[in-house]
Motif scaffolding. Sequence first.
Motif, short mmCIF file in Angstrom:
data_model
loop_
_atom_site.label_atom_id
_atom_site.label_comp_id
_atom_site.label_asym_id
_atom_site.label_seq_id
_atom_site.Cartn_x
_atom_site.Cartn_y
_atom_site.Cartn_z
N ALA A 296 19.89 49.33 -16.52
CA ALA A 296 18.61 49.80 -15.99
C ALA A 296 18.59 49.88 -14.48
O ALA A 296 17.65 50.42 -13.90
N GLY A 297 19.59 49.31 -13.83
CA GLY A 297 19.59 49.32 -12.37
C GLY A 297 18.77 48.19 -11.78
O GLY A 297 18.58 48.13 -10.56
N ARG A 298 18.28 47.31 -12.61
CA ARG A 298 17.48 46.16 -12.18
C ARG A 298 17.66 45.07 -13.24
O ARG A 298 17.74 45.36 -14.43
N GLN A 299 17.75 43.83 -12.81
CA GLN A 299 17.96 42.74 -13.75
C GLN A 299 16.81 42.67 -14.75
O GLN A 299 15.65 42.53 -14.36
N VAL A 300 17.14 42.80 -16.04
CA VAL A 300 16.12 42.77 -17.10
C VAL A 300 16.34 41.54 -17.96
O VAL A 300 17.42 41.34 -18.53
N SER A 301 15.33 40.67 -18.02
CA SER A 301 15.38 39.50 -18.89
C SER A 301 14.90 39.89 -20.29
O SER A 301 13.92 40.63 -20.43
N ARG A 302 15.60 39.39 -21.29
CA ARG A 302 15.25 39.76 -22.67
C ARG A 302 14.72 38.55 -23.43
O ARG A 302 15.30 37.46 -23.38
N LEU A 303 13.62 38.75 -24.14
CA LEU A 303 13.07 37.75 -25.03
C LEU A 303 13.14 38.29 -26.45
O LEU A 303 12.71 39.42 -26.73
N LEU A 304 13.68 37.49 -27.36
CA LEU A 304 13.79 37.88 -28.76
C LEU A 304 12.51 37.49 -29.48
O LEU A 304 12.06 36.33 -29.39
#
Length: 804
Positions: A296-304
């Motif tokens: 994405a070009g930016r740090q993306v945090s993922r929550l399940l």
Amino acid sequence: MNISRFFGSTNREALRQVRMALGPDALIVSNRRINGGVEILASDATSVPVATEEPAGISSFSGAPSPAPGGQRPPSALPRMPQAGLEPEPGPGPVPESEVDVMDAIGAMRGALETRIDELVWGNQLRRAPQAVSLFQTLLGYGFSTALLRAMLKRLPEQLTAKAALQWARNELVTHLPVLSGEDKLWTPGLALALVGPTGVGKTTTIAKLAARCLKRVGPDGLVLLTTDTYRIGAHEQLKIYGQIMRVPVHVVQDVVELRKAMQGIRPDQTILIDNVGISQRDRYIAEQASMLAGAGRQVSRLLVLNASSHGDTLDEVARTYSNDGGTPLRGCIISKVDEASQLGAALDTAIRYRLPIHYISTGQKVPENLAFPSAMELVDQALVHNQLSRALYAPTEADFAALMSLAKPPADNARSADVESRRKRLLPGLLSMAIEPGSSMSMEDLDAACAYIDEATAPVEAYSLWRSYTASKPDTVTLAGHIEHGLRIAQGVAAENSYKHLLALHDQVTIKSSSGSRGSLRASLLYAEDGMPLTSPVQQLSLADGWQSSCGDSTQQAPTTAVALLRQIQWLGEHSQALPIVHLFEGGTQALWRNVSSLDVSWLTQCPGATRVEFDSCATTVGALAKTLSFRPVATPAYSAAITEVASRPAGDVVLWVASETVEVVARQQDSLLLQVVCVRIVNRADGSTIKTLYGLSNMFASTASSDTLAAWLVMRAEAKAGMRYVARAWQLLEQRHDAESLPKKAMLAVQLGMAASQYKQDPGAALARKVGGTVTGKPGLPSLTAMPAMLKLFALKEMVAV
């Protein structure tokens, strides 16, 4: 499986070679020190069949199987390679596959051997601690997996009763359940957060709830919503509607190019919430979605997002697949549809094993209300609450376990038990030195029985837990509100487990002294079972010279009147315990108070004096005068028979209750008459028939909801509980004042819970042996009333010393 061998002078160097050759997702087969350095056998993650993998994260639980000597593990439980501190560095390349074929066979043999050893360890634990069988069955019924329970119960201490073992398991789960320490840890400036998970788990609704929470922190200008869900009909329209309501922009993207472009147009300080299309854990597009978010070009945090109503095996498959989809590591999880789940254990089990900190739980469809930020204690308590309406069709019953265990009964292993008993015998002389009277006798079996009583009865169990927290050297990390919610859940669980129709909330107060010597008062609501067993105290109000404060959060410089304080207690319980069928018991009051309490739509019973004015047959009279005209009848078996040994300072077996009741009216000008039931109770000496004491009560409950016999027993229970309030004052006097946060209200809570525990300790027919031990350690045989509280505290100390 293709295994490669790596060698380095240090463990760090060998791991760098693994990362360089096989990538960050490499699986470590073994790690051992040999002459001249460290040898690591590793494999590419893609070469391991998914069906043979053990659920990830088991080793994270305290007590899980540890590596065999030499640091090697069976292939079925391969750990993930460490990520931190690994930089590519030149080094020797991997050994050709032909040179490690033998290692495949050795690894398989070692895996089978370690599996067998694990089975023997588990079987040995069941022999040493038979209560593990019952606890295993109980926790399976709550939805926890066999993998987690076996890892946990291998550490179960011996000599625990069933209730103590369950409390131990609760503490273990609370300790190891990963939760977010605070919401501020999540909502950092510039956060980009994406929700991932299968279809239908509630991601879009949860995004809207999260957006509402974020909106309060950063405002509409600081939030942007994105969605990649262009597959479901109306999915992005639903998110756009939420965006319009909250006045925040919503962008729809279809691929990584559009996602990058959208990201470039968003300020670095703005928070981004990303709703993703739901993908089945068995769909090959999971990896593509993970790759898109990673690019994405930016740090993306993922929550399940985990659906609490899903089966445990399904949750395990979801967590395993999304944890290994090739994207950025999952930051944690959100548990959805908690309101639809019959059990919460499977979701918590998955969070523990896969090390997924729980950020929020979703408890319904309402936006933004049905999103909670719970503590570990709250989640575990909720998971361990007995659901009266559910049937554990997918967990073995006691009969199933009994049949299975009877198939093979291995010889008893008494070696460790003998060591424990030897240690206790060495401690016993020192423990008995606390007895004041010379020649006092107390066996270790007596001490075990007294400690077991503390582990079995609800009020002492909760008092002991609070006492340990309050007297610990470190500050109590659980907030006052957390303790209160825990107490309510305990009461709810007891009510469901025993199918109680009512719980009693006894409202009373006692005079206390502050540290400066000035007098004050401590008012509390005490929850009792309908059969007279004390449970917990969720509400306390402390009035001292420097002000008044309530555990509910209220505080004023001047204490409210008794009537106002009572109404606040009843209102708070009504708002926070809707699932509990509470009857409020209090003393006296005015007609105005009775009308106000009745207007709250609650059931109540007040103990009143004989001079209380009422109307009967349109004639003014008093409760005492009316009682003289009524026909009394004996109560065959009072509701408190199993809970109280003394009534009116006499053995309960030496008295009999006679009861009479009638419907009366309370009349006031310009107000409708209030219909109430008057209950008159005579406590009669069984030997000579003389009346020892007469109690009068008024209630808005009638025969359809509670019989006069029941109301009569409750009046007696309330009178005895009032006498037990002196234990609260004694506990307040004995407890030292701490200076931690919330120490004063926590001291009040502990004093009340100790008072309830001491009252039960003194009254409970099942505590006879425990009272004998208490009399021994205090040097007061027979345990006079004033000694019950010091005896209870000494029993707590004894329990700590012998580690029962």
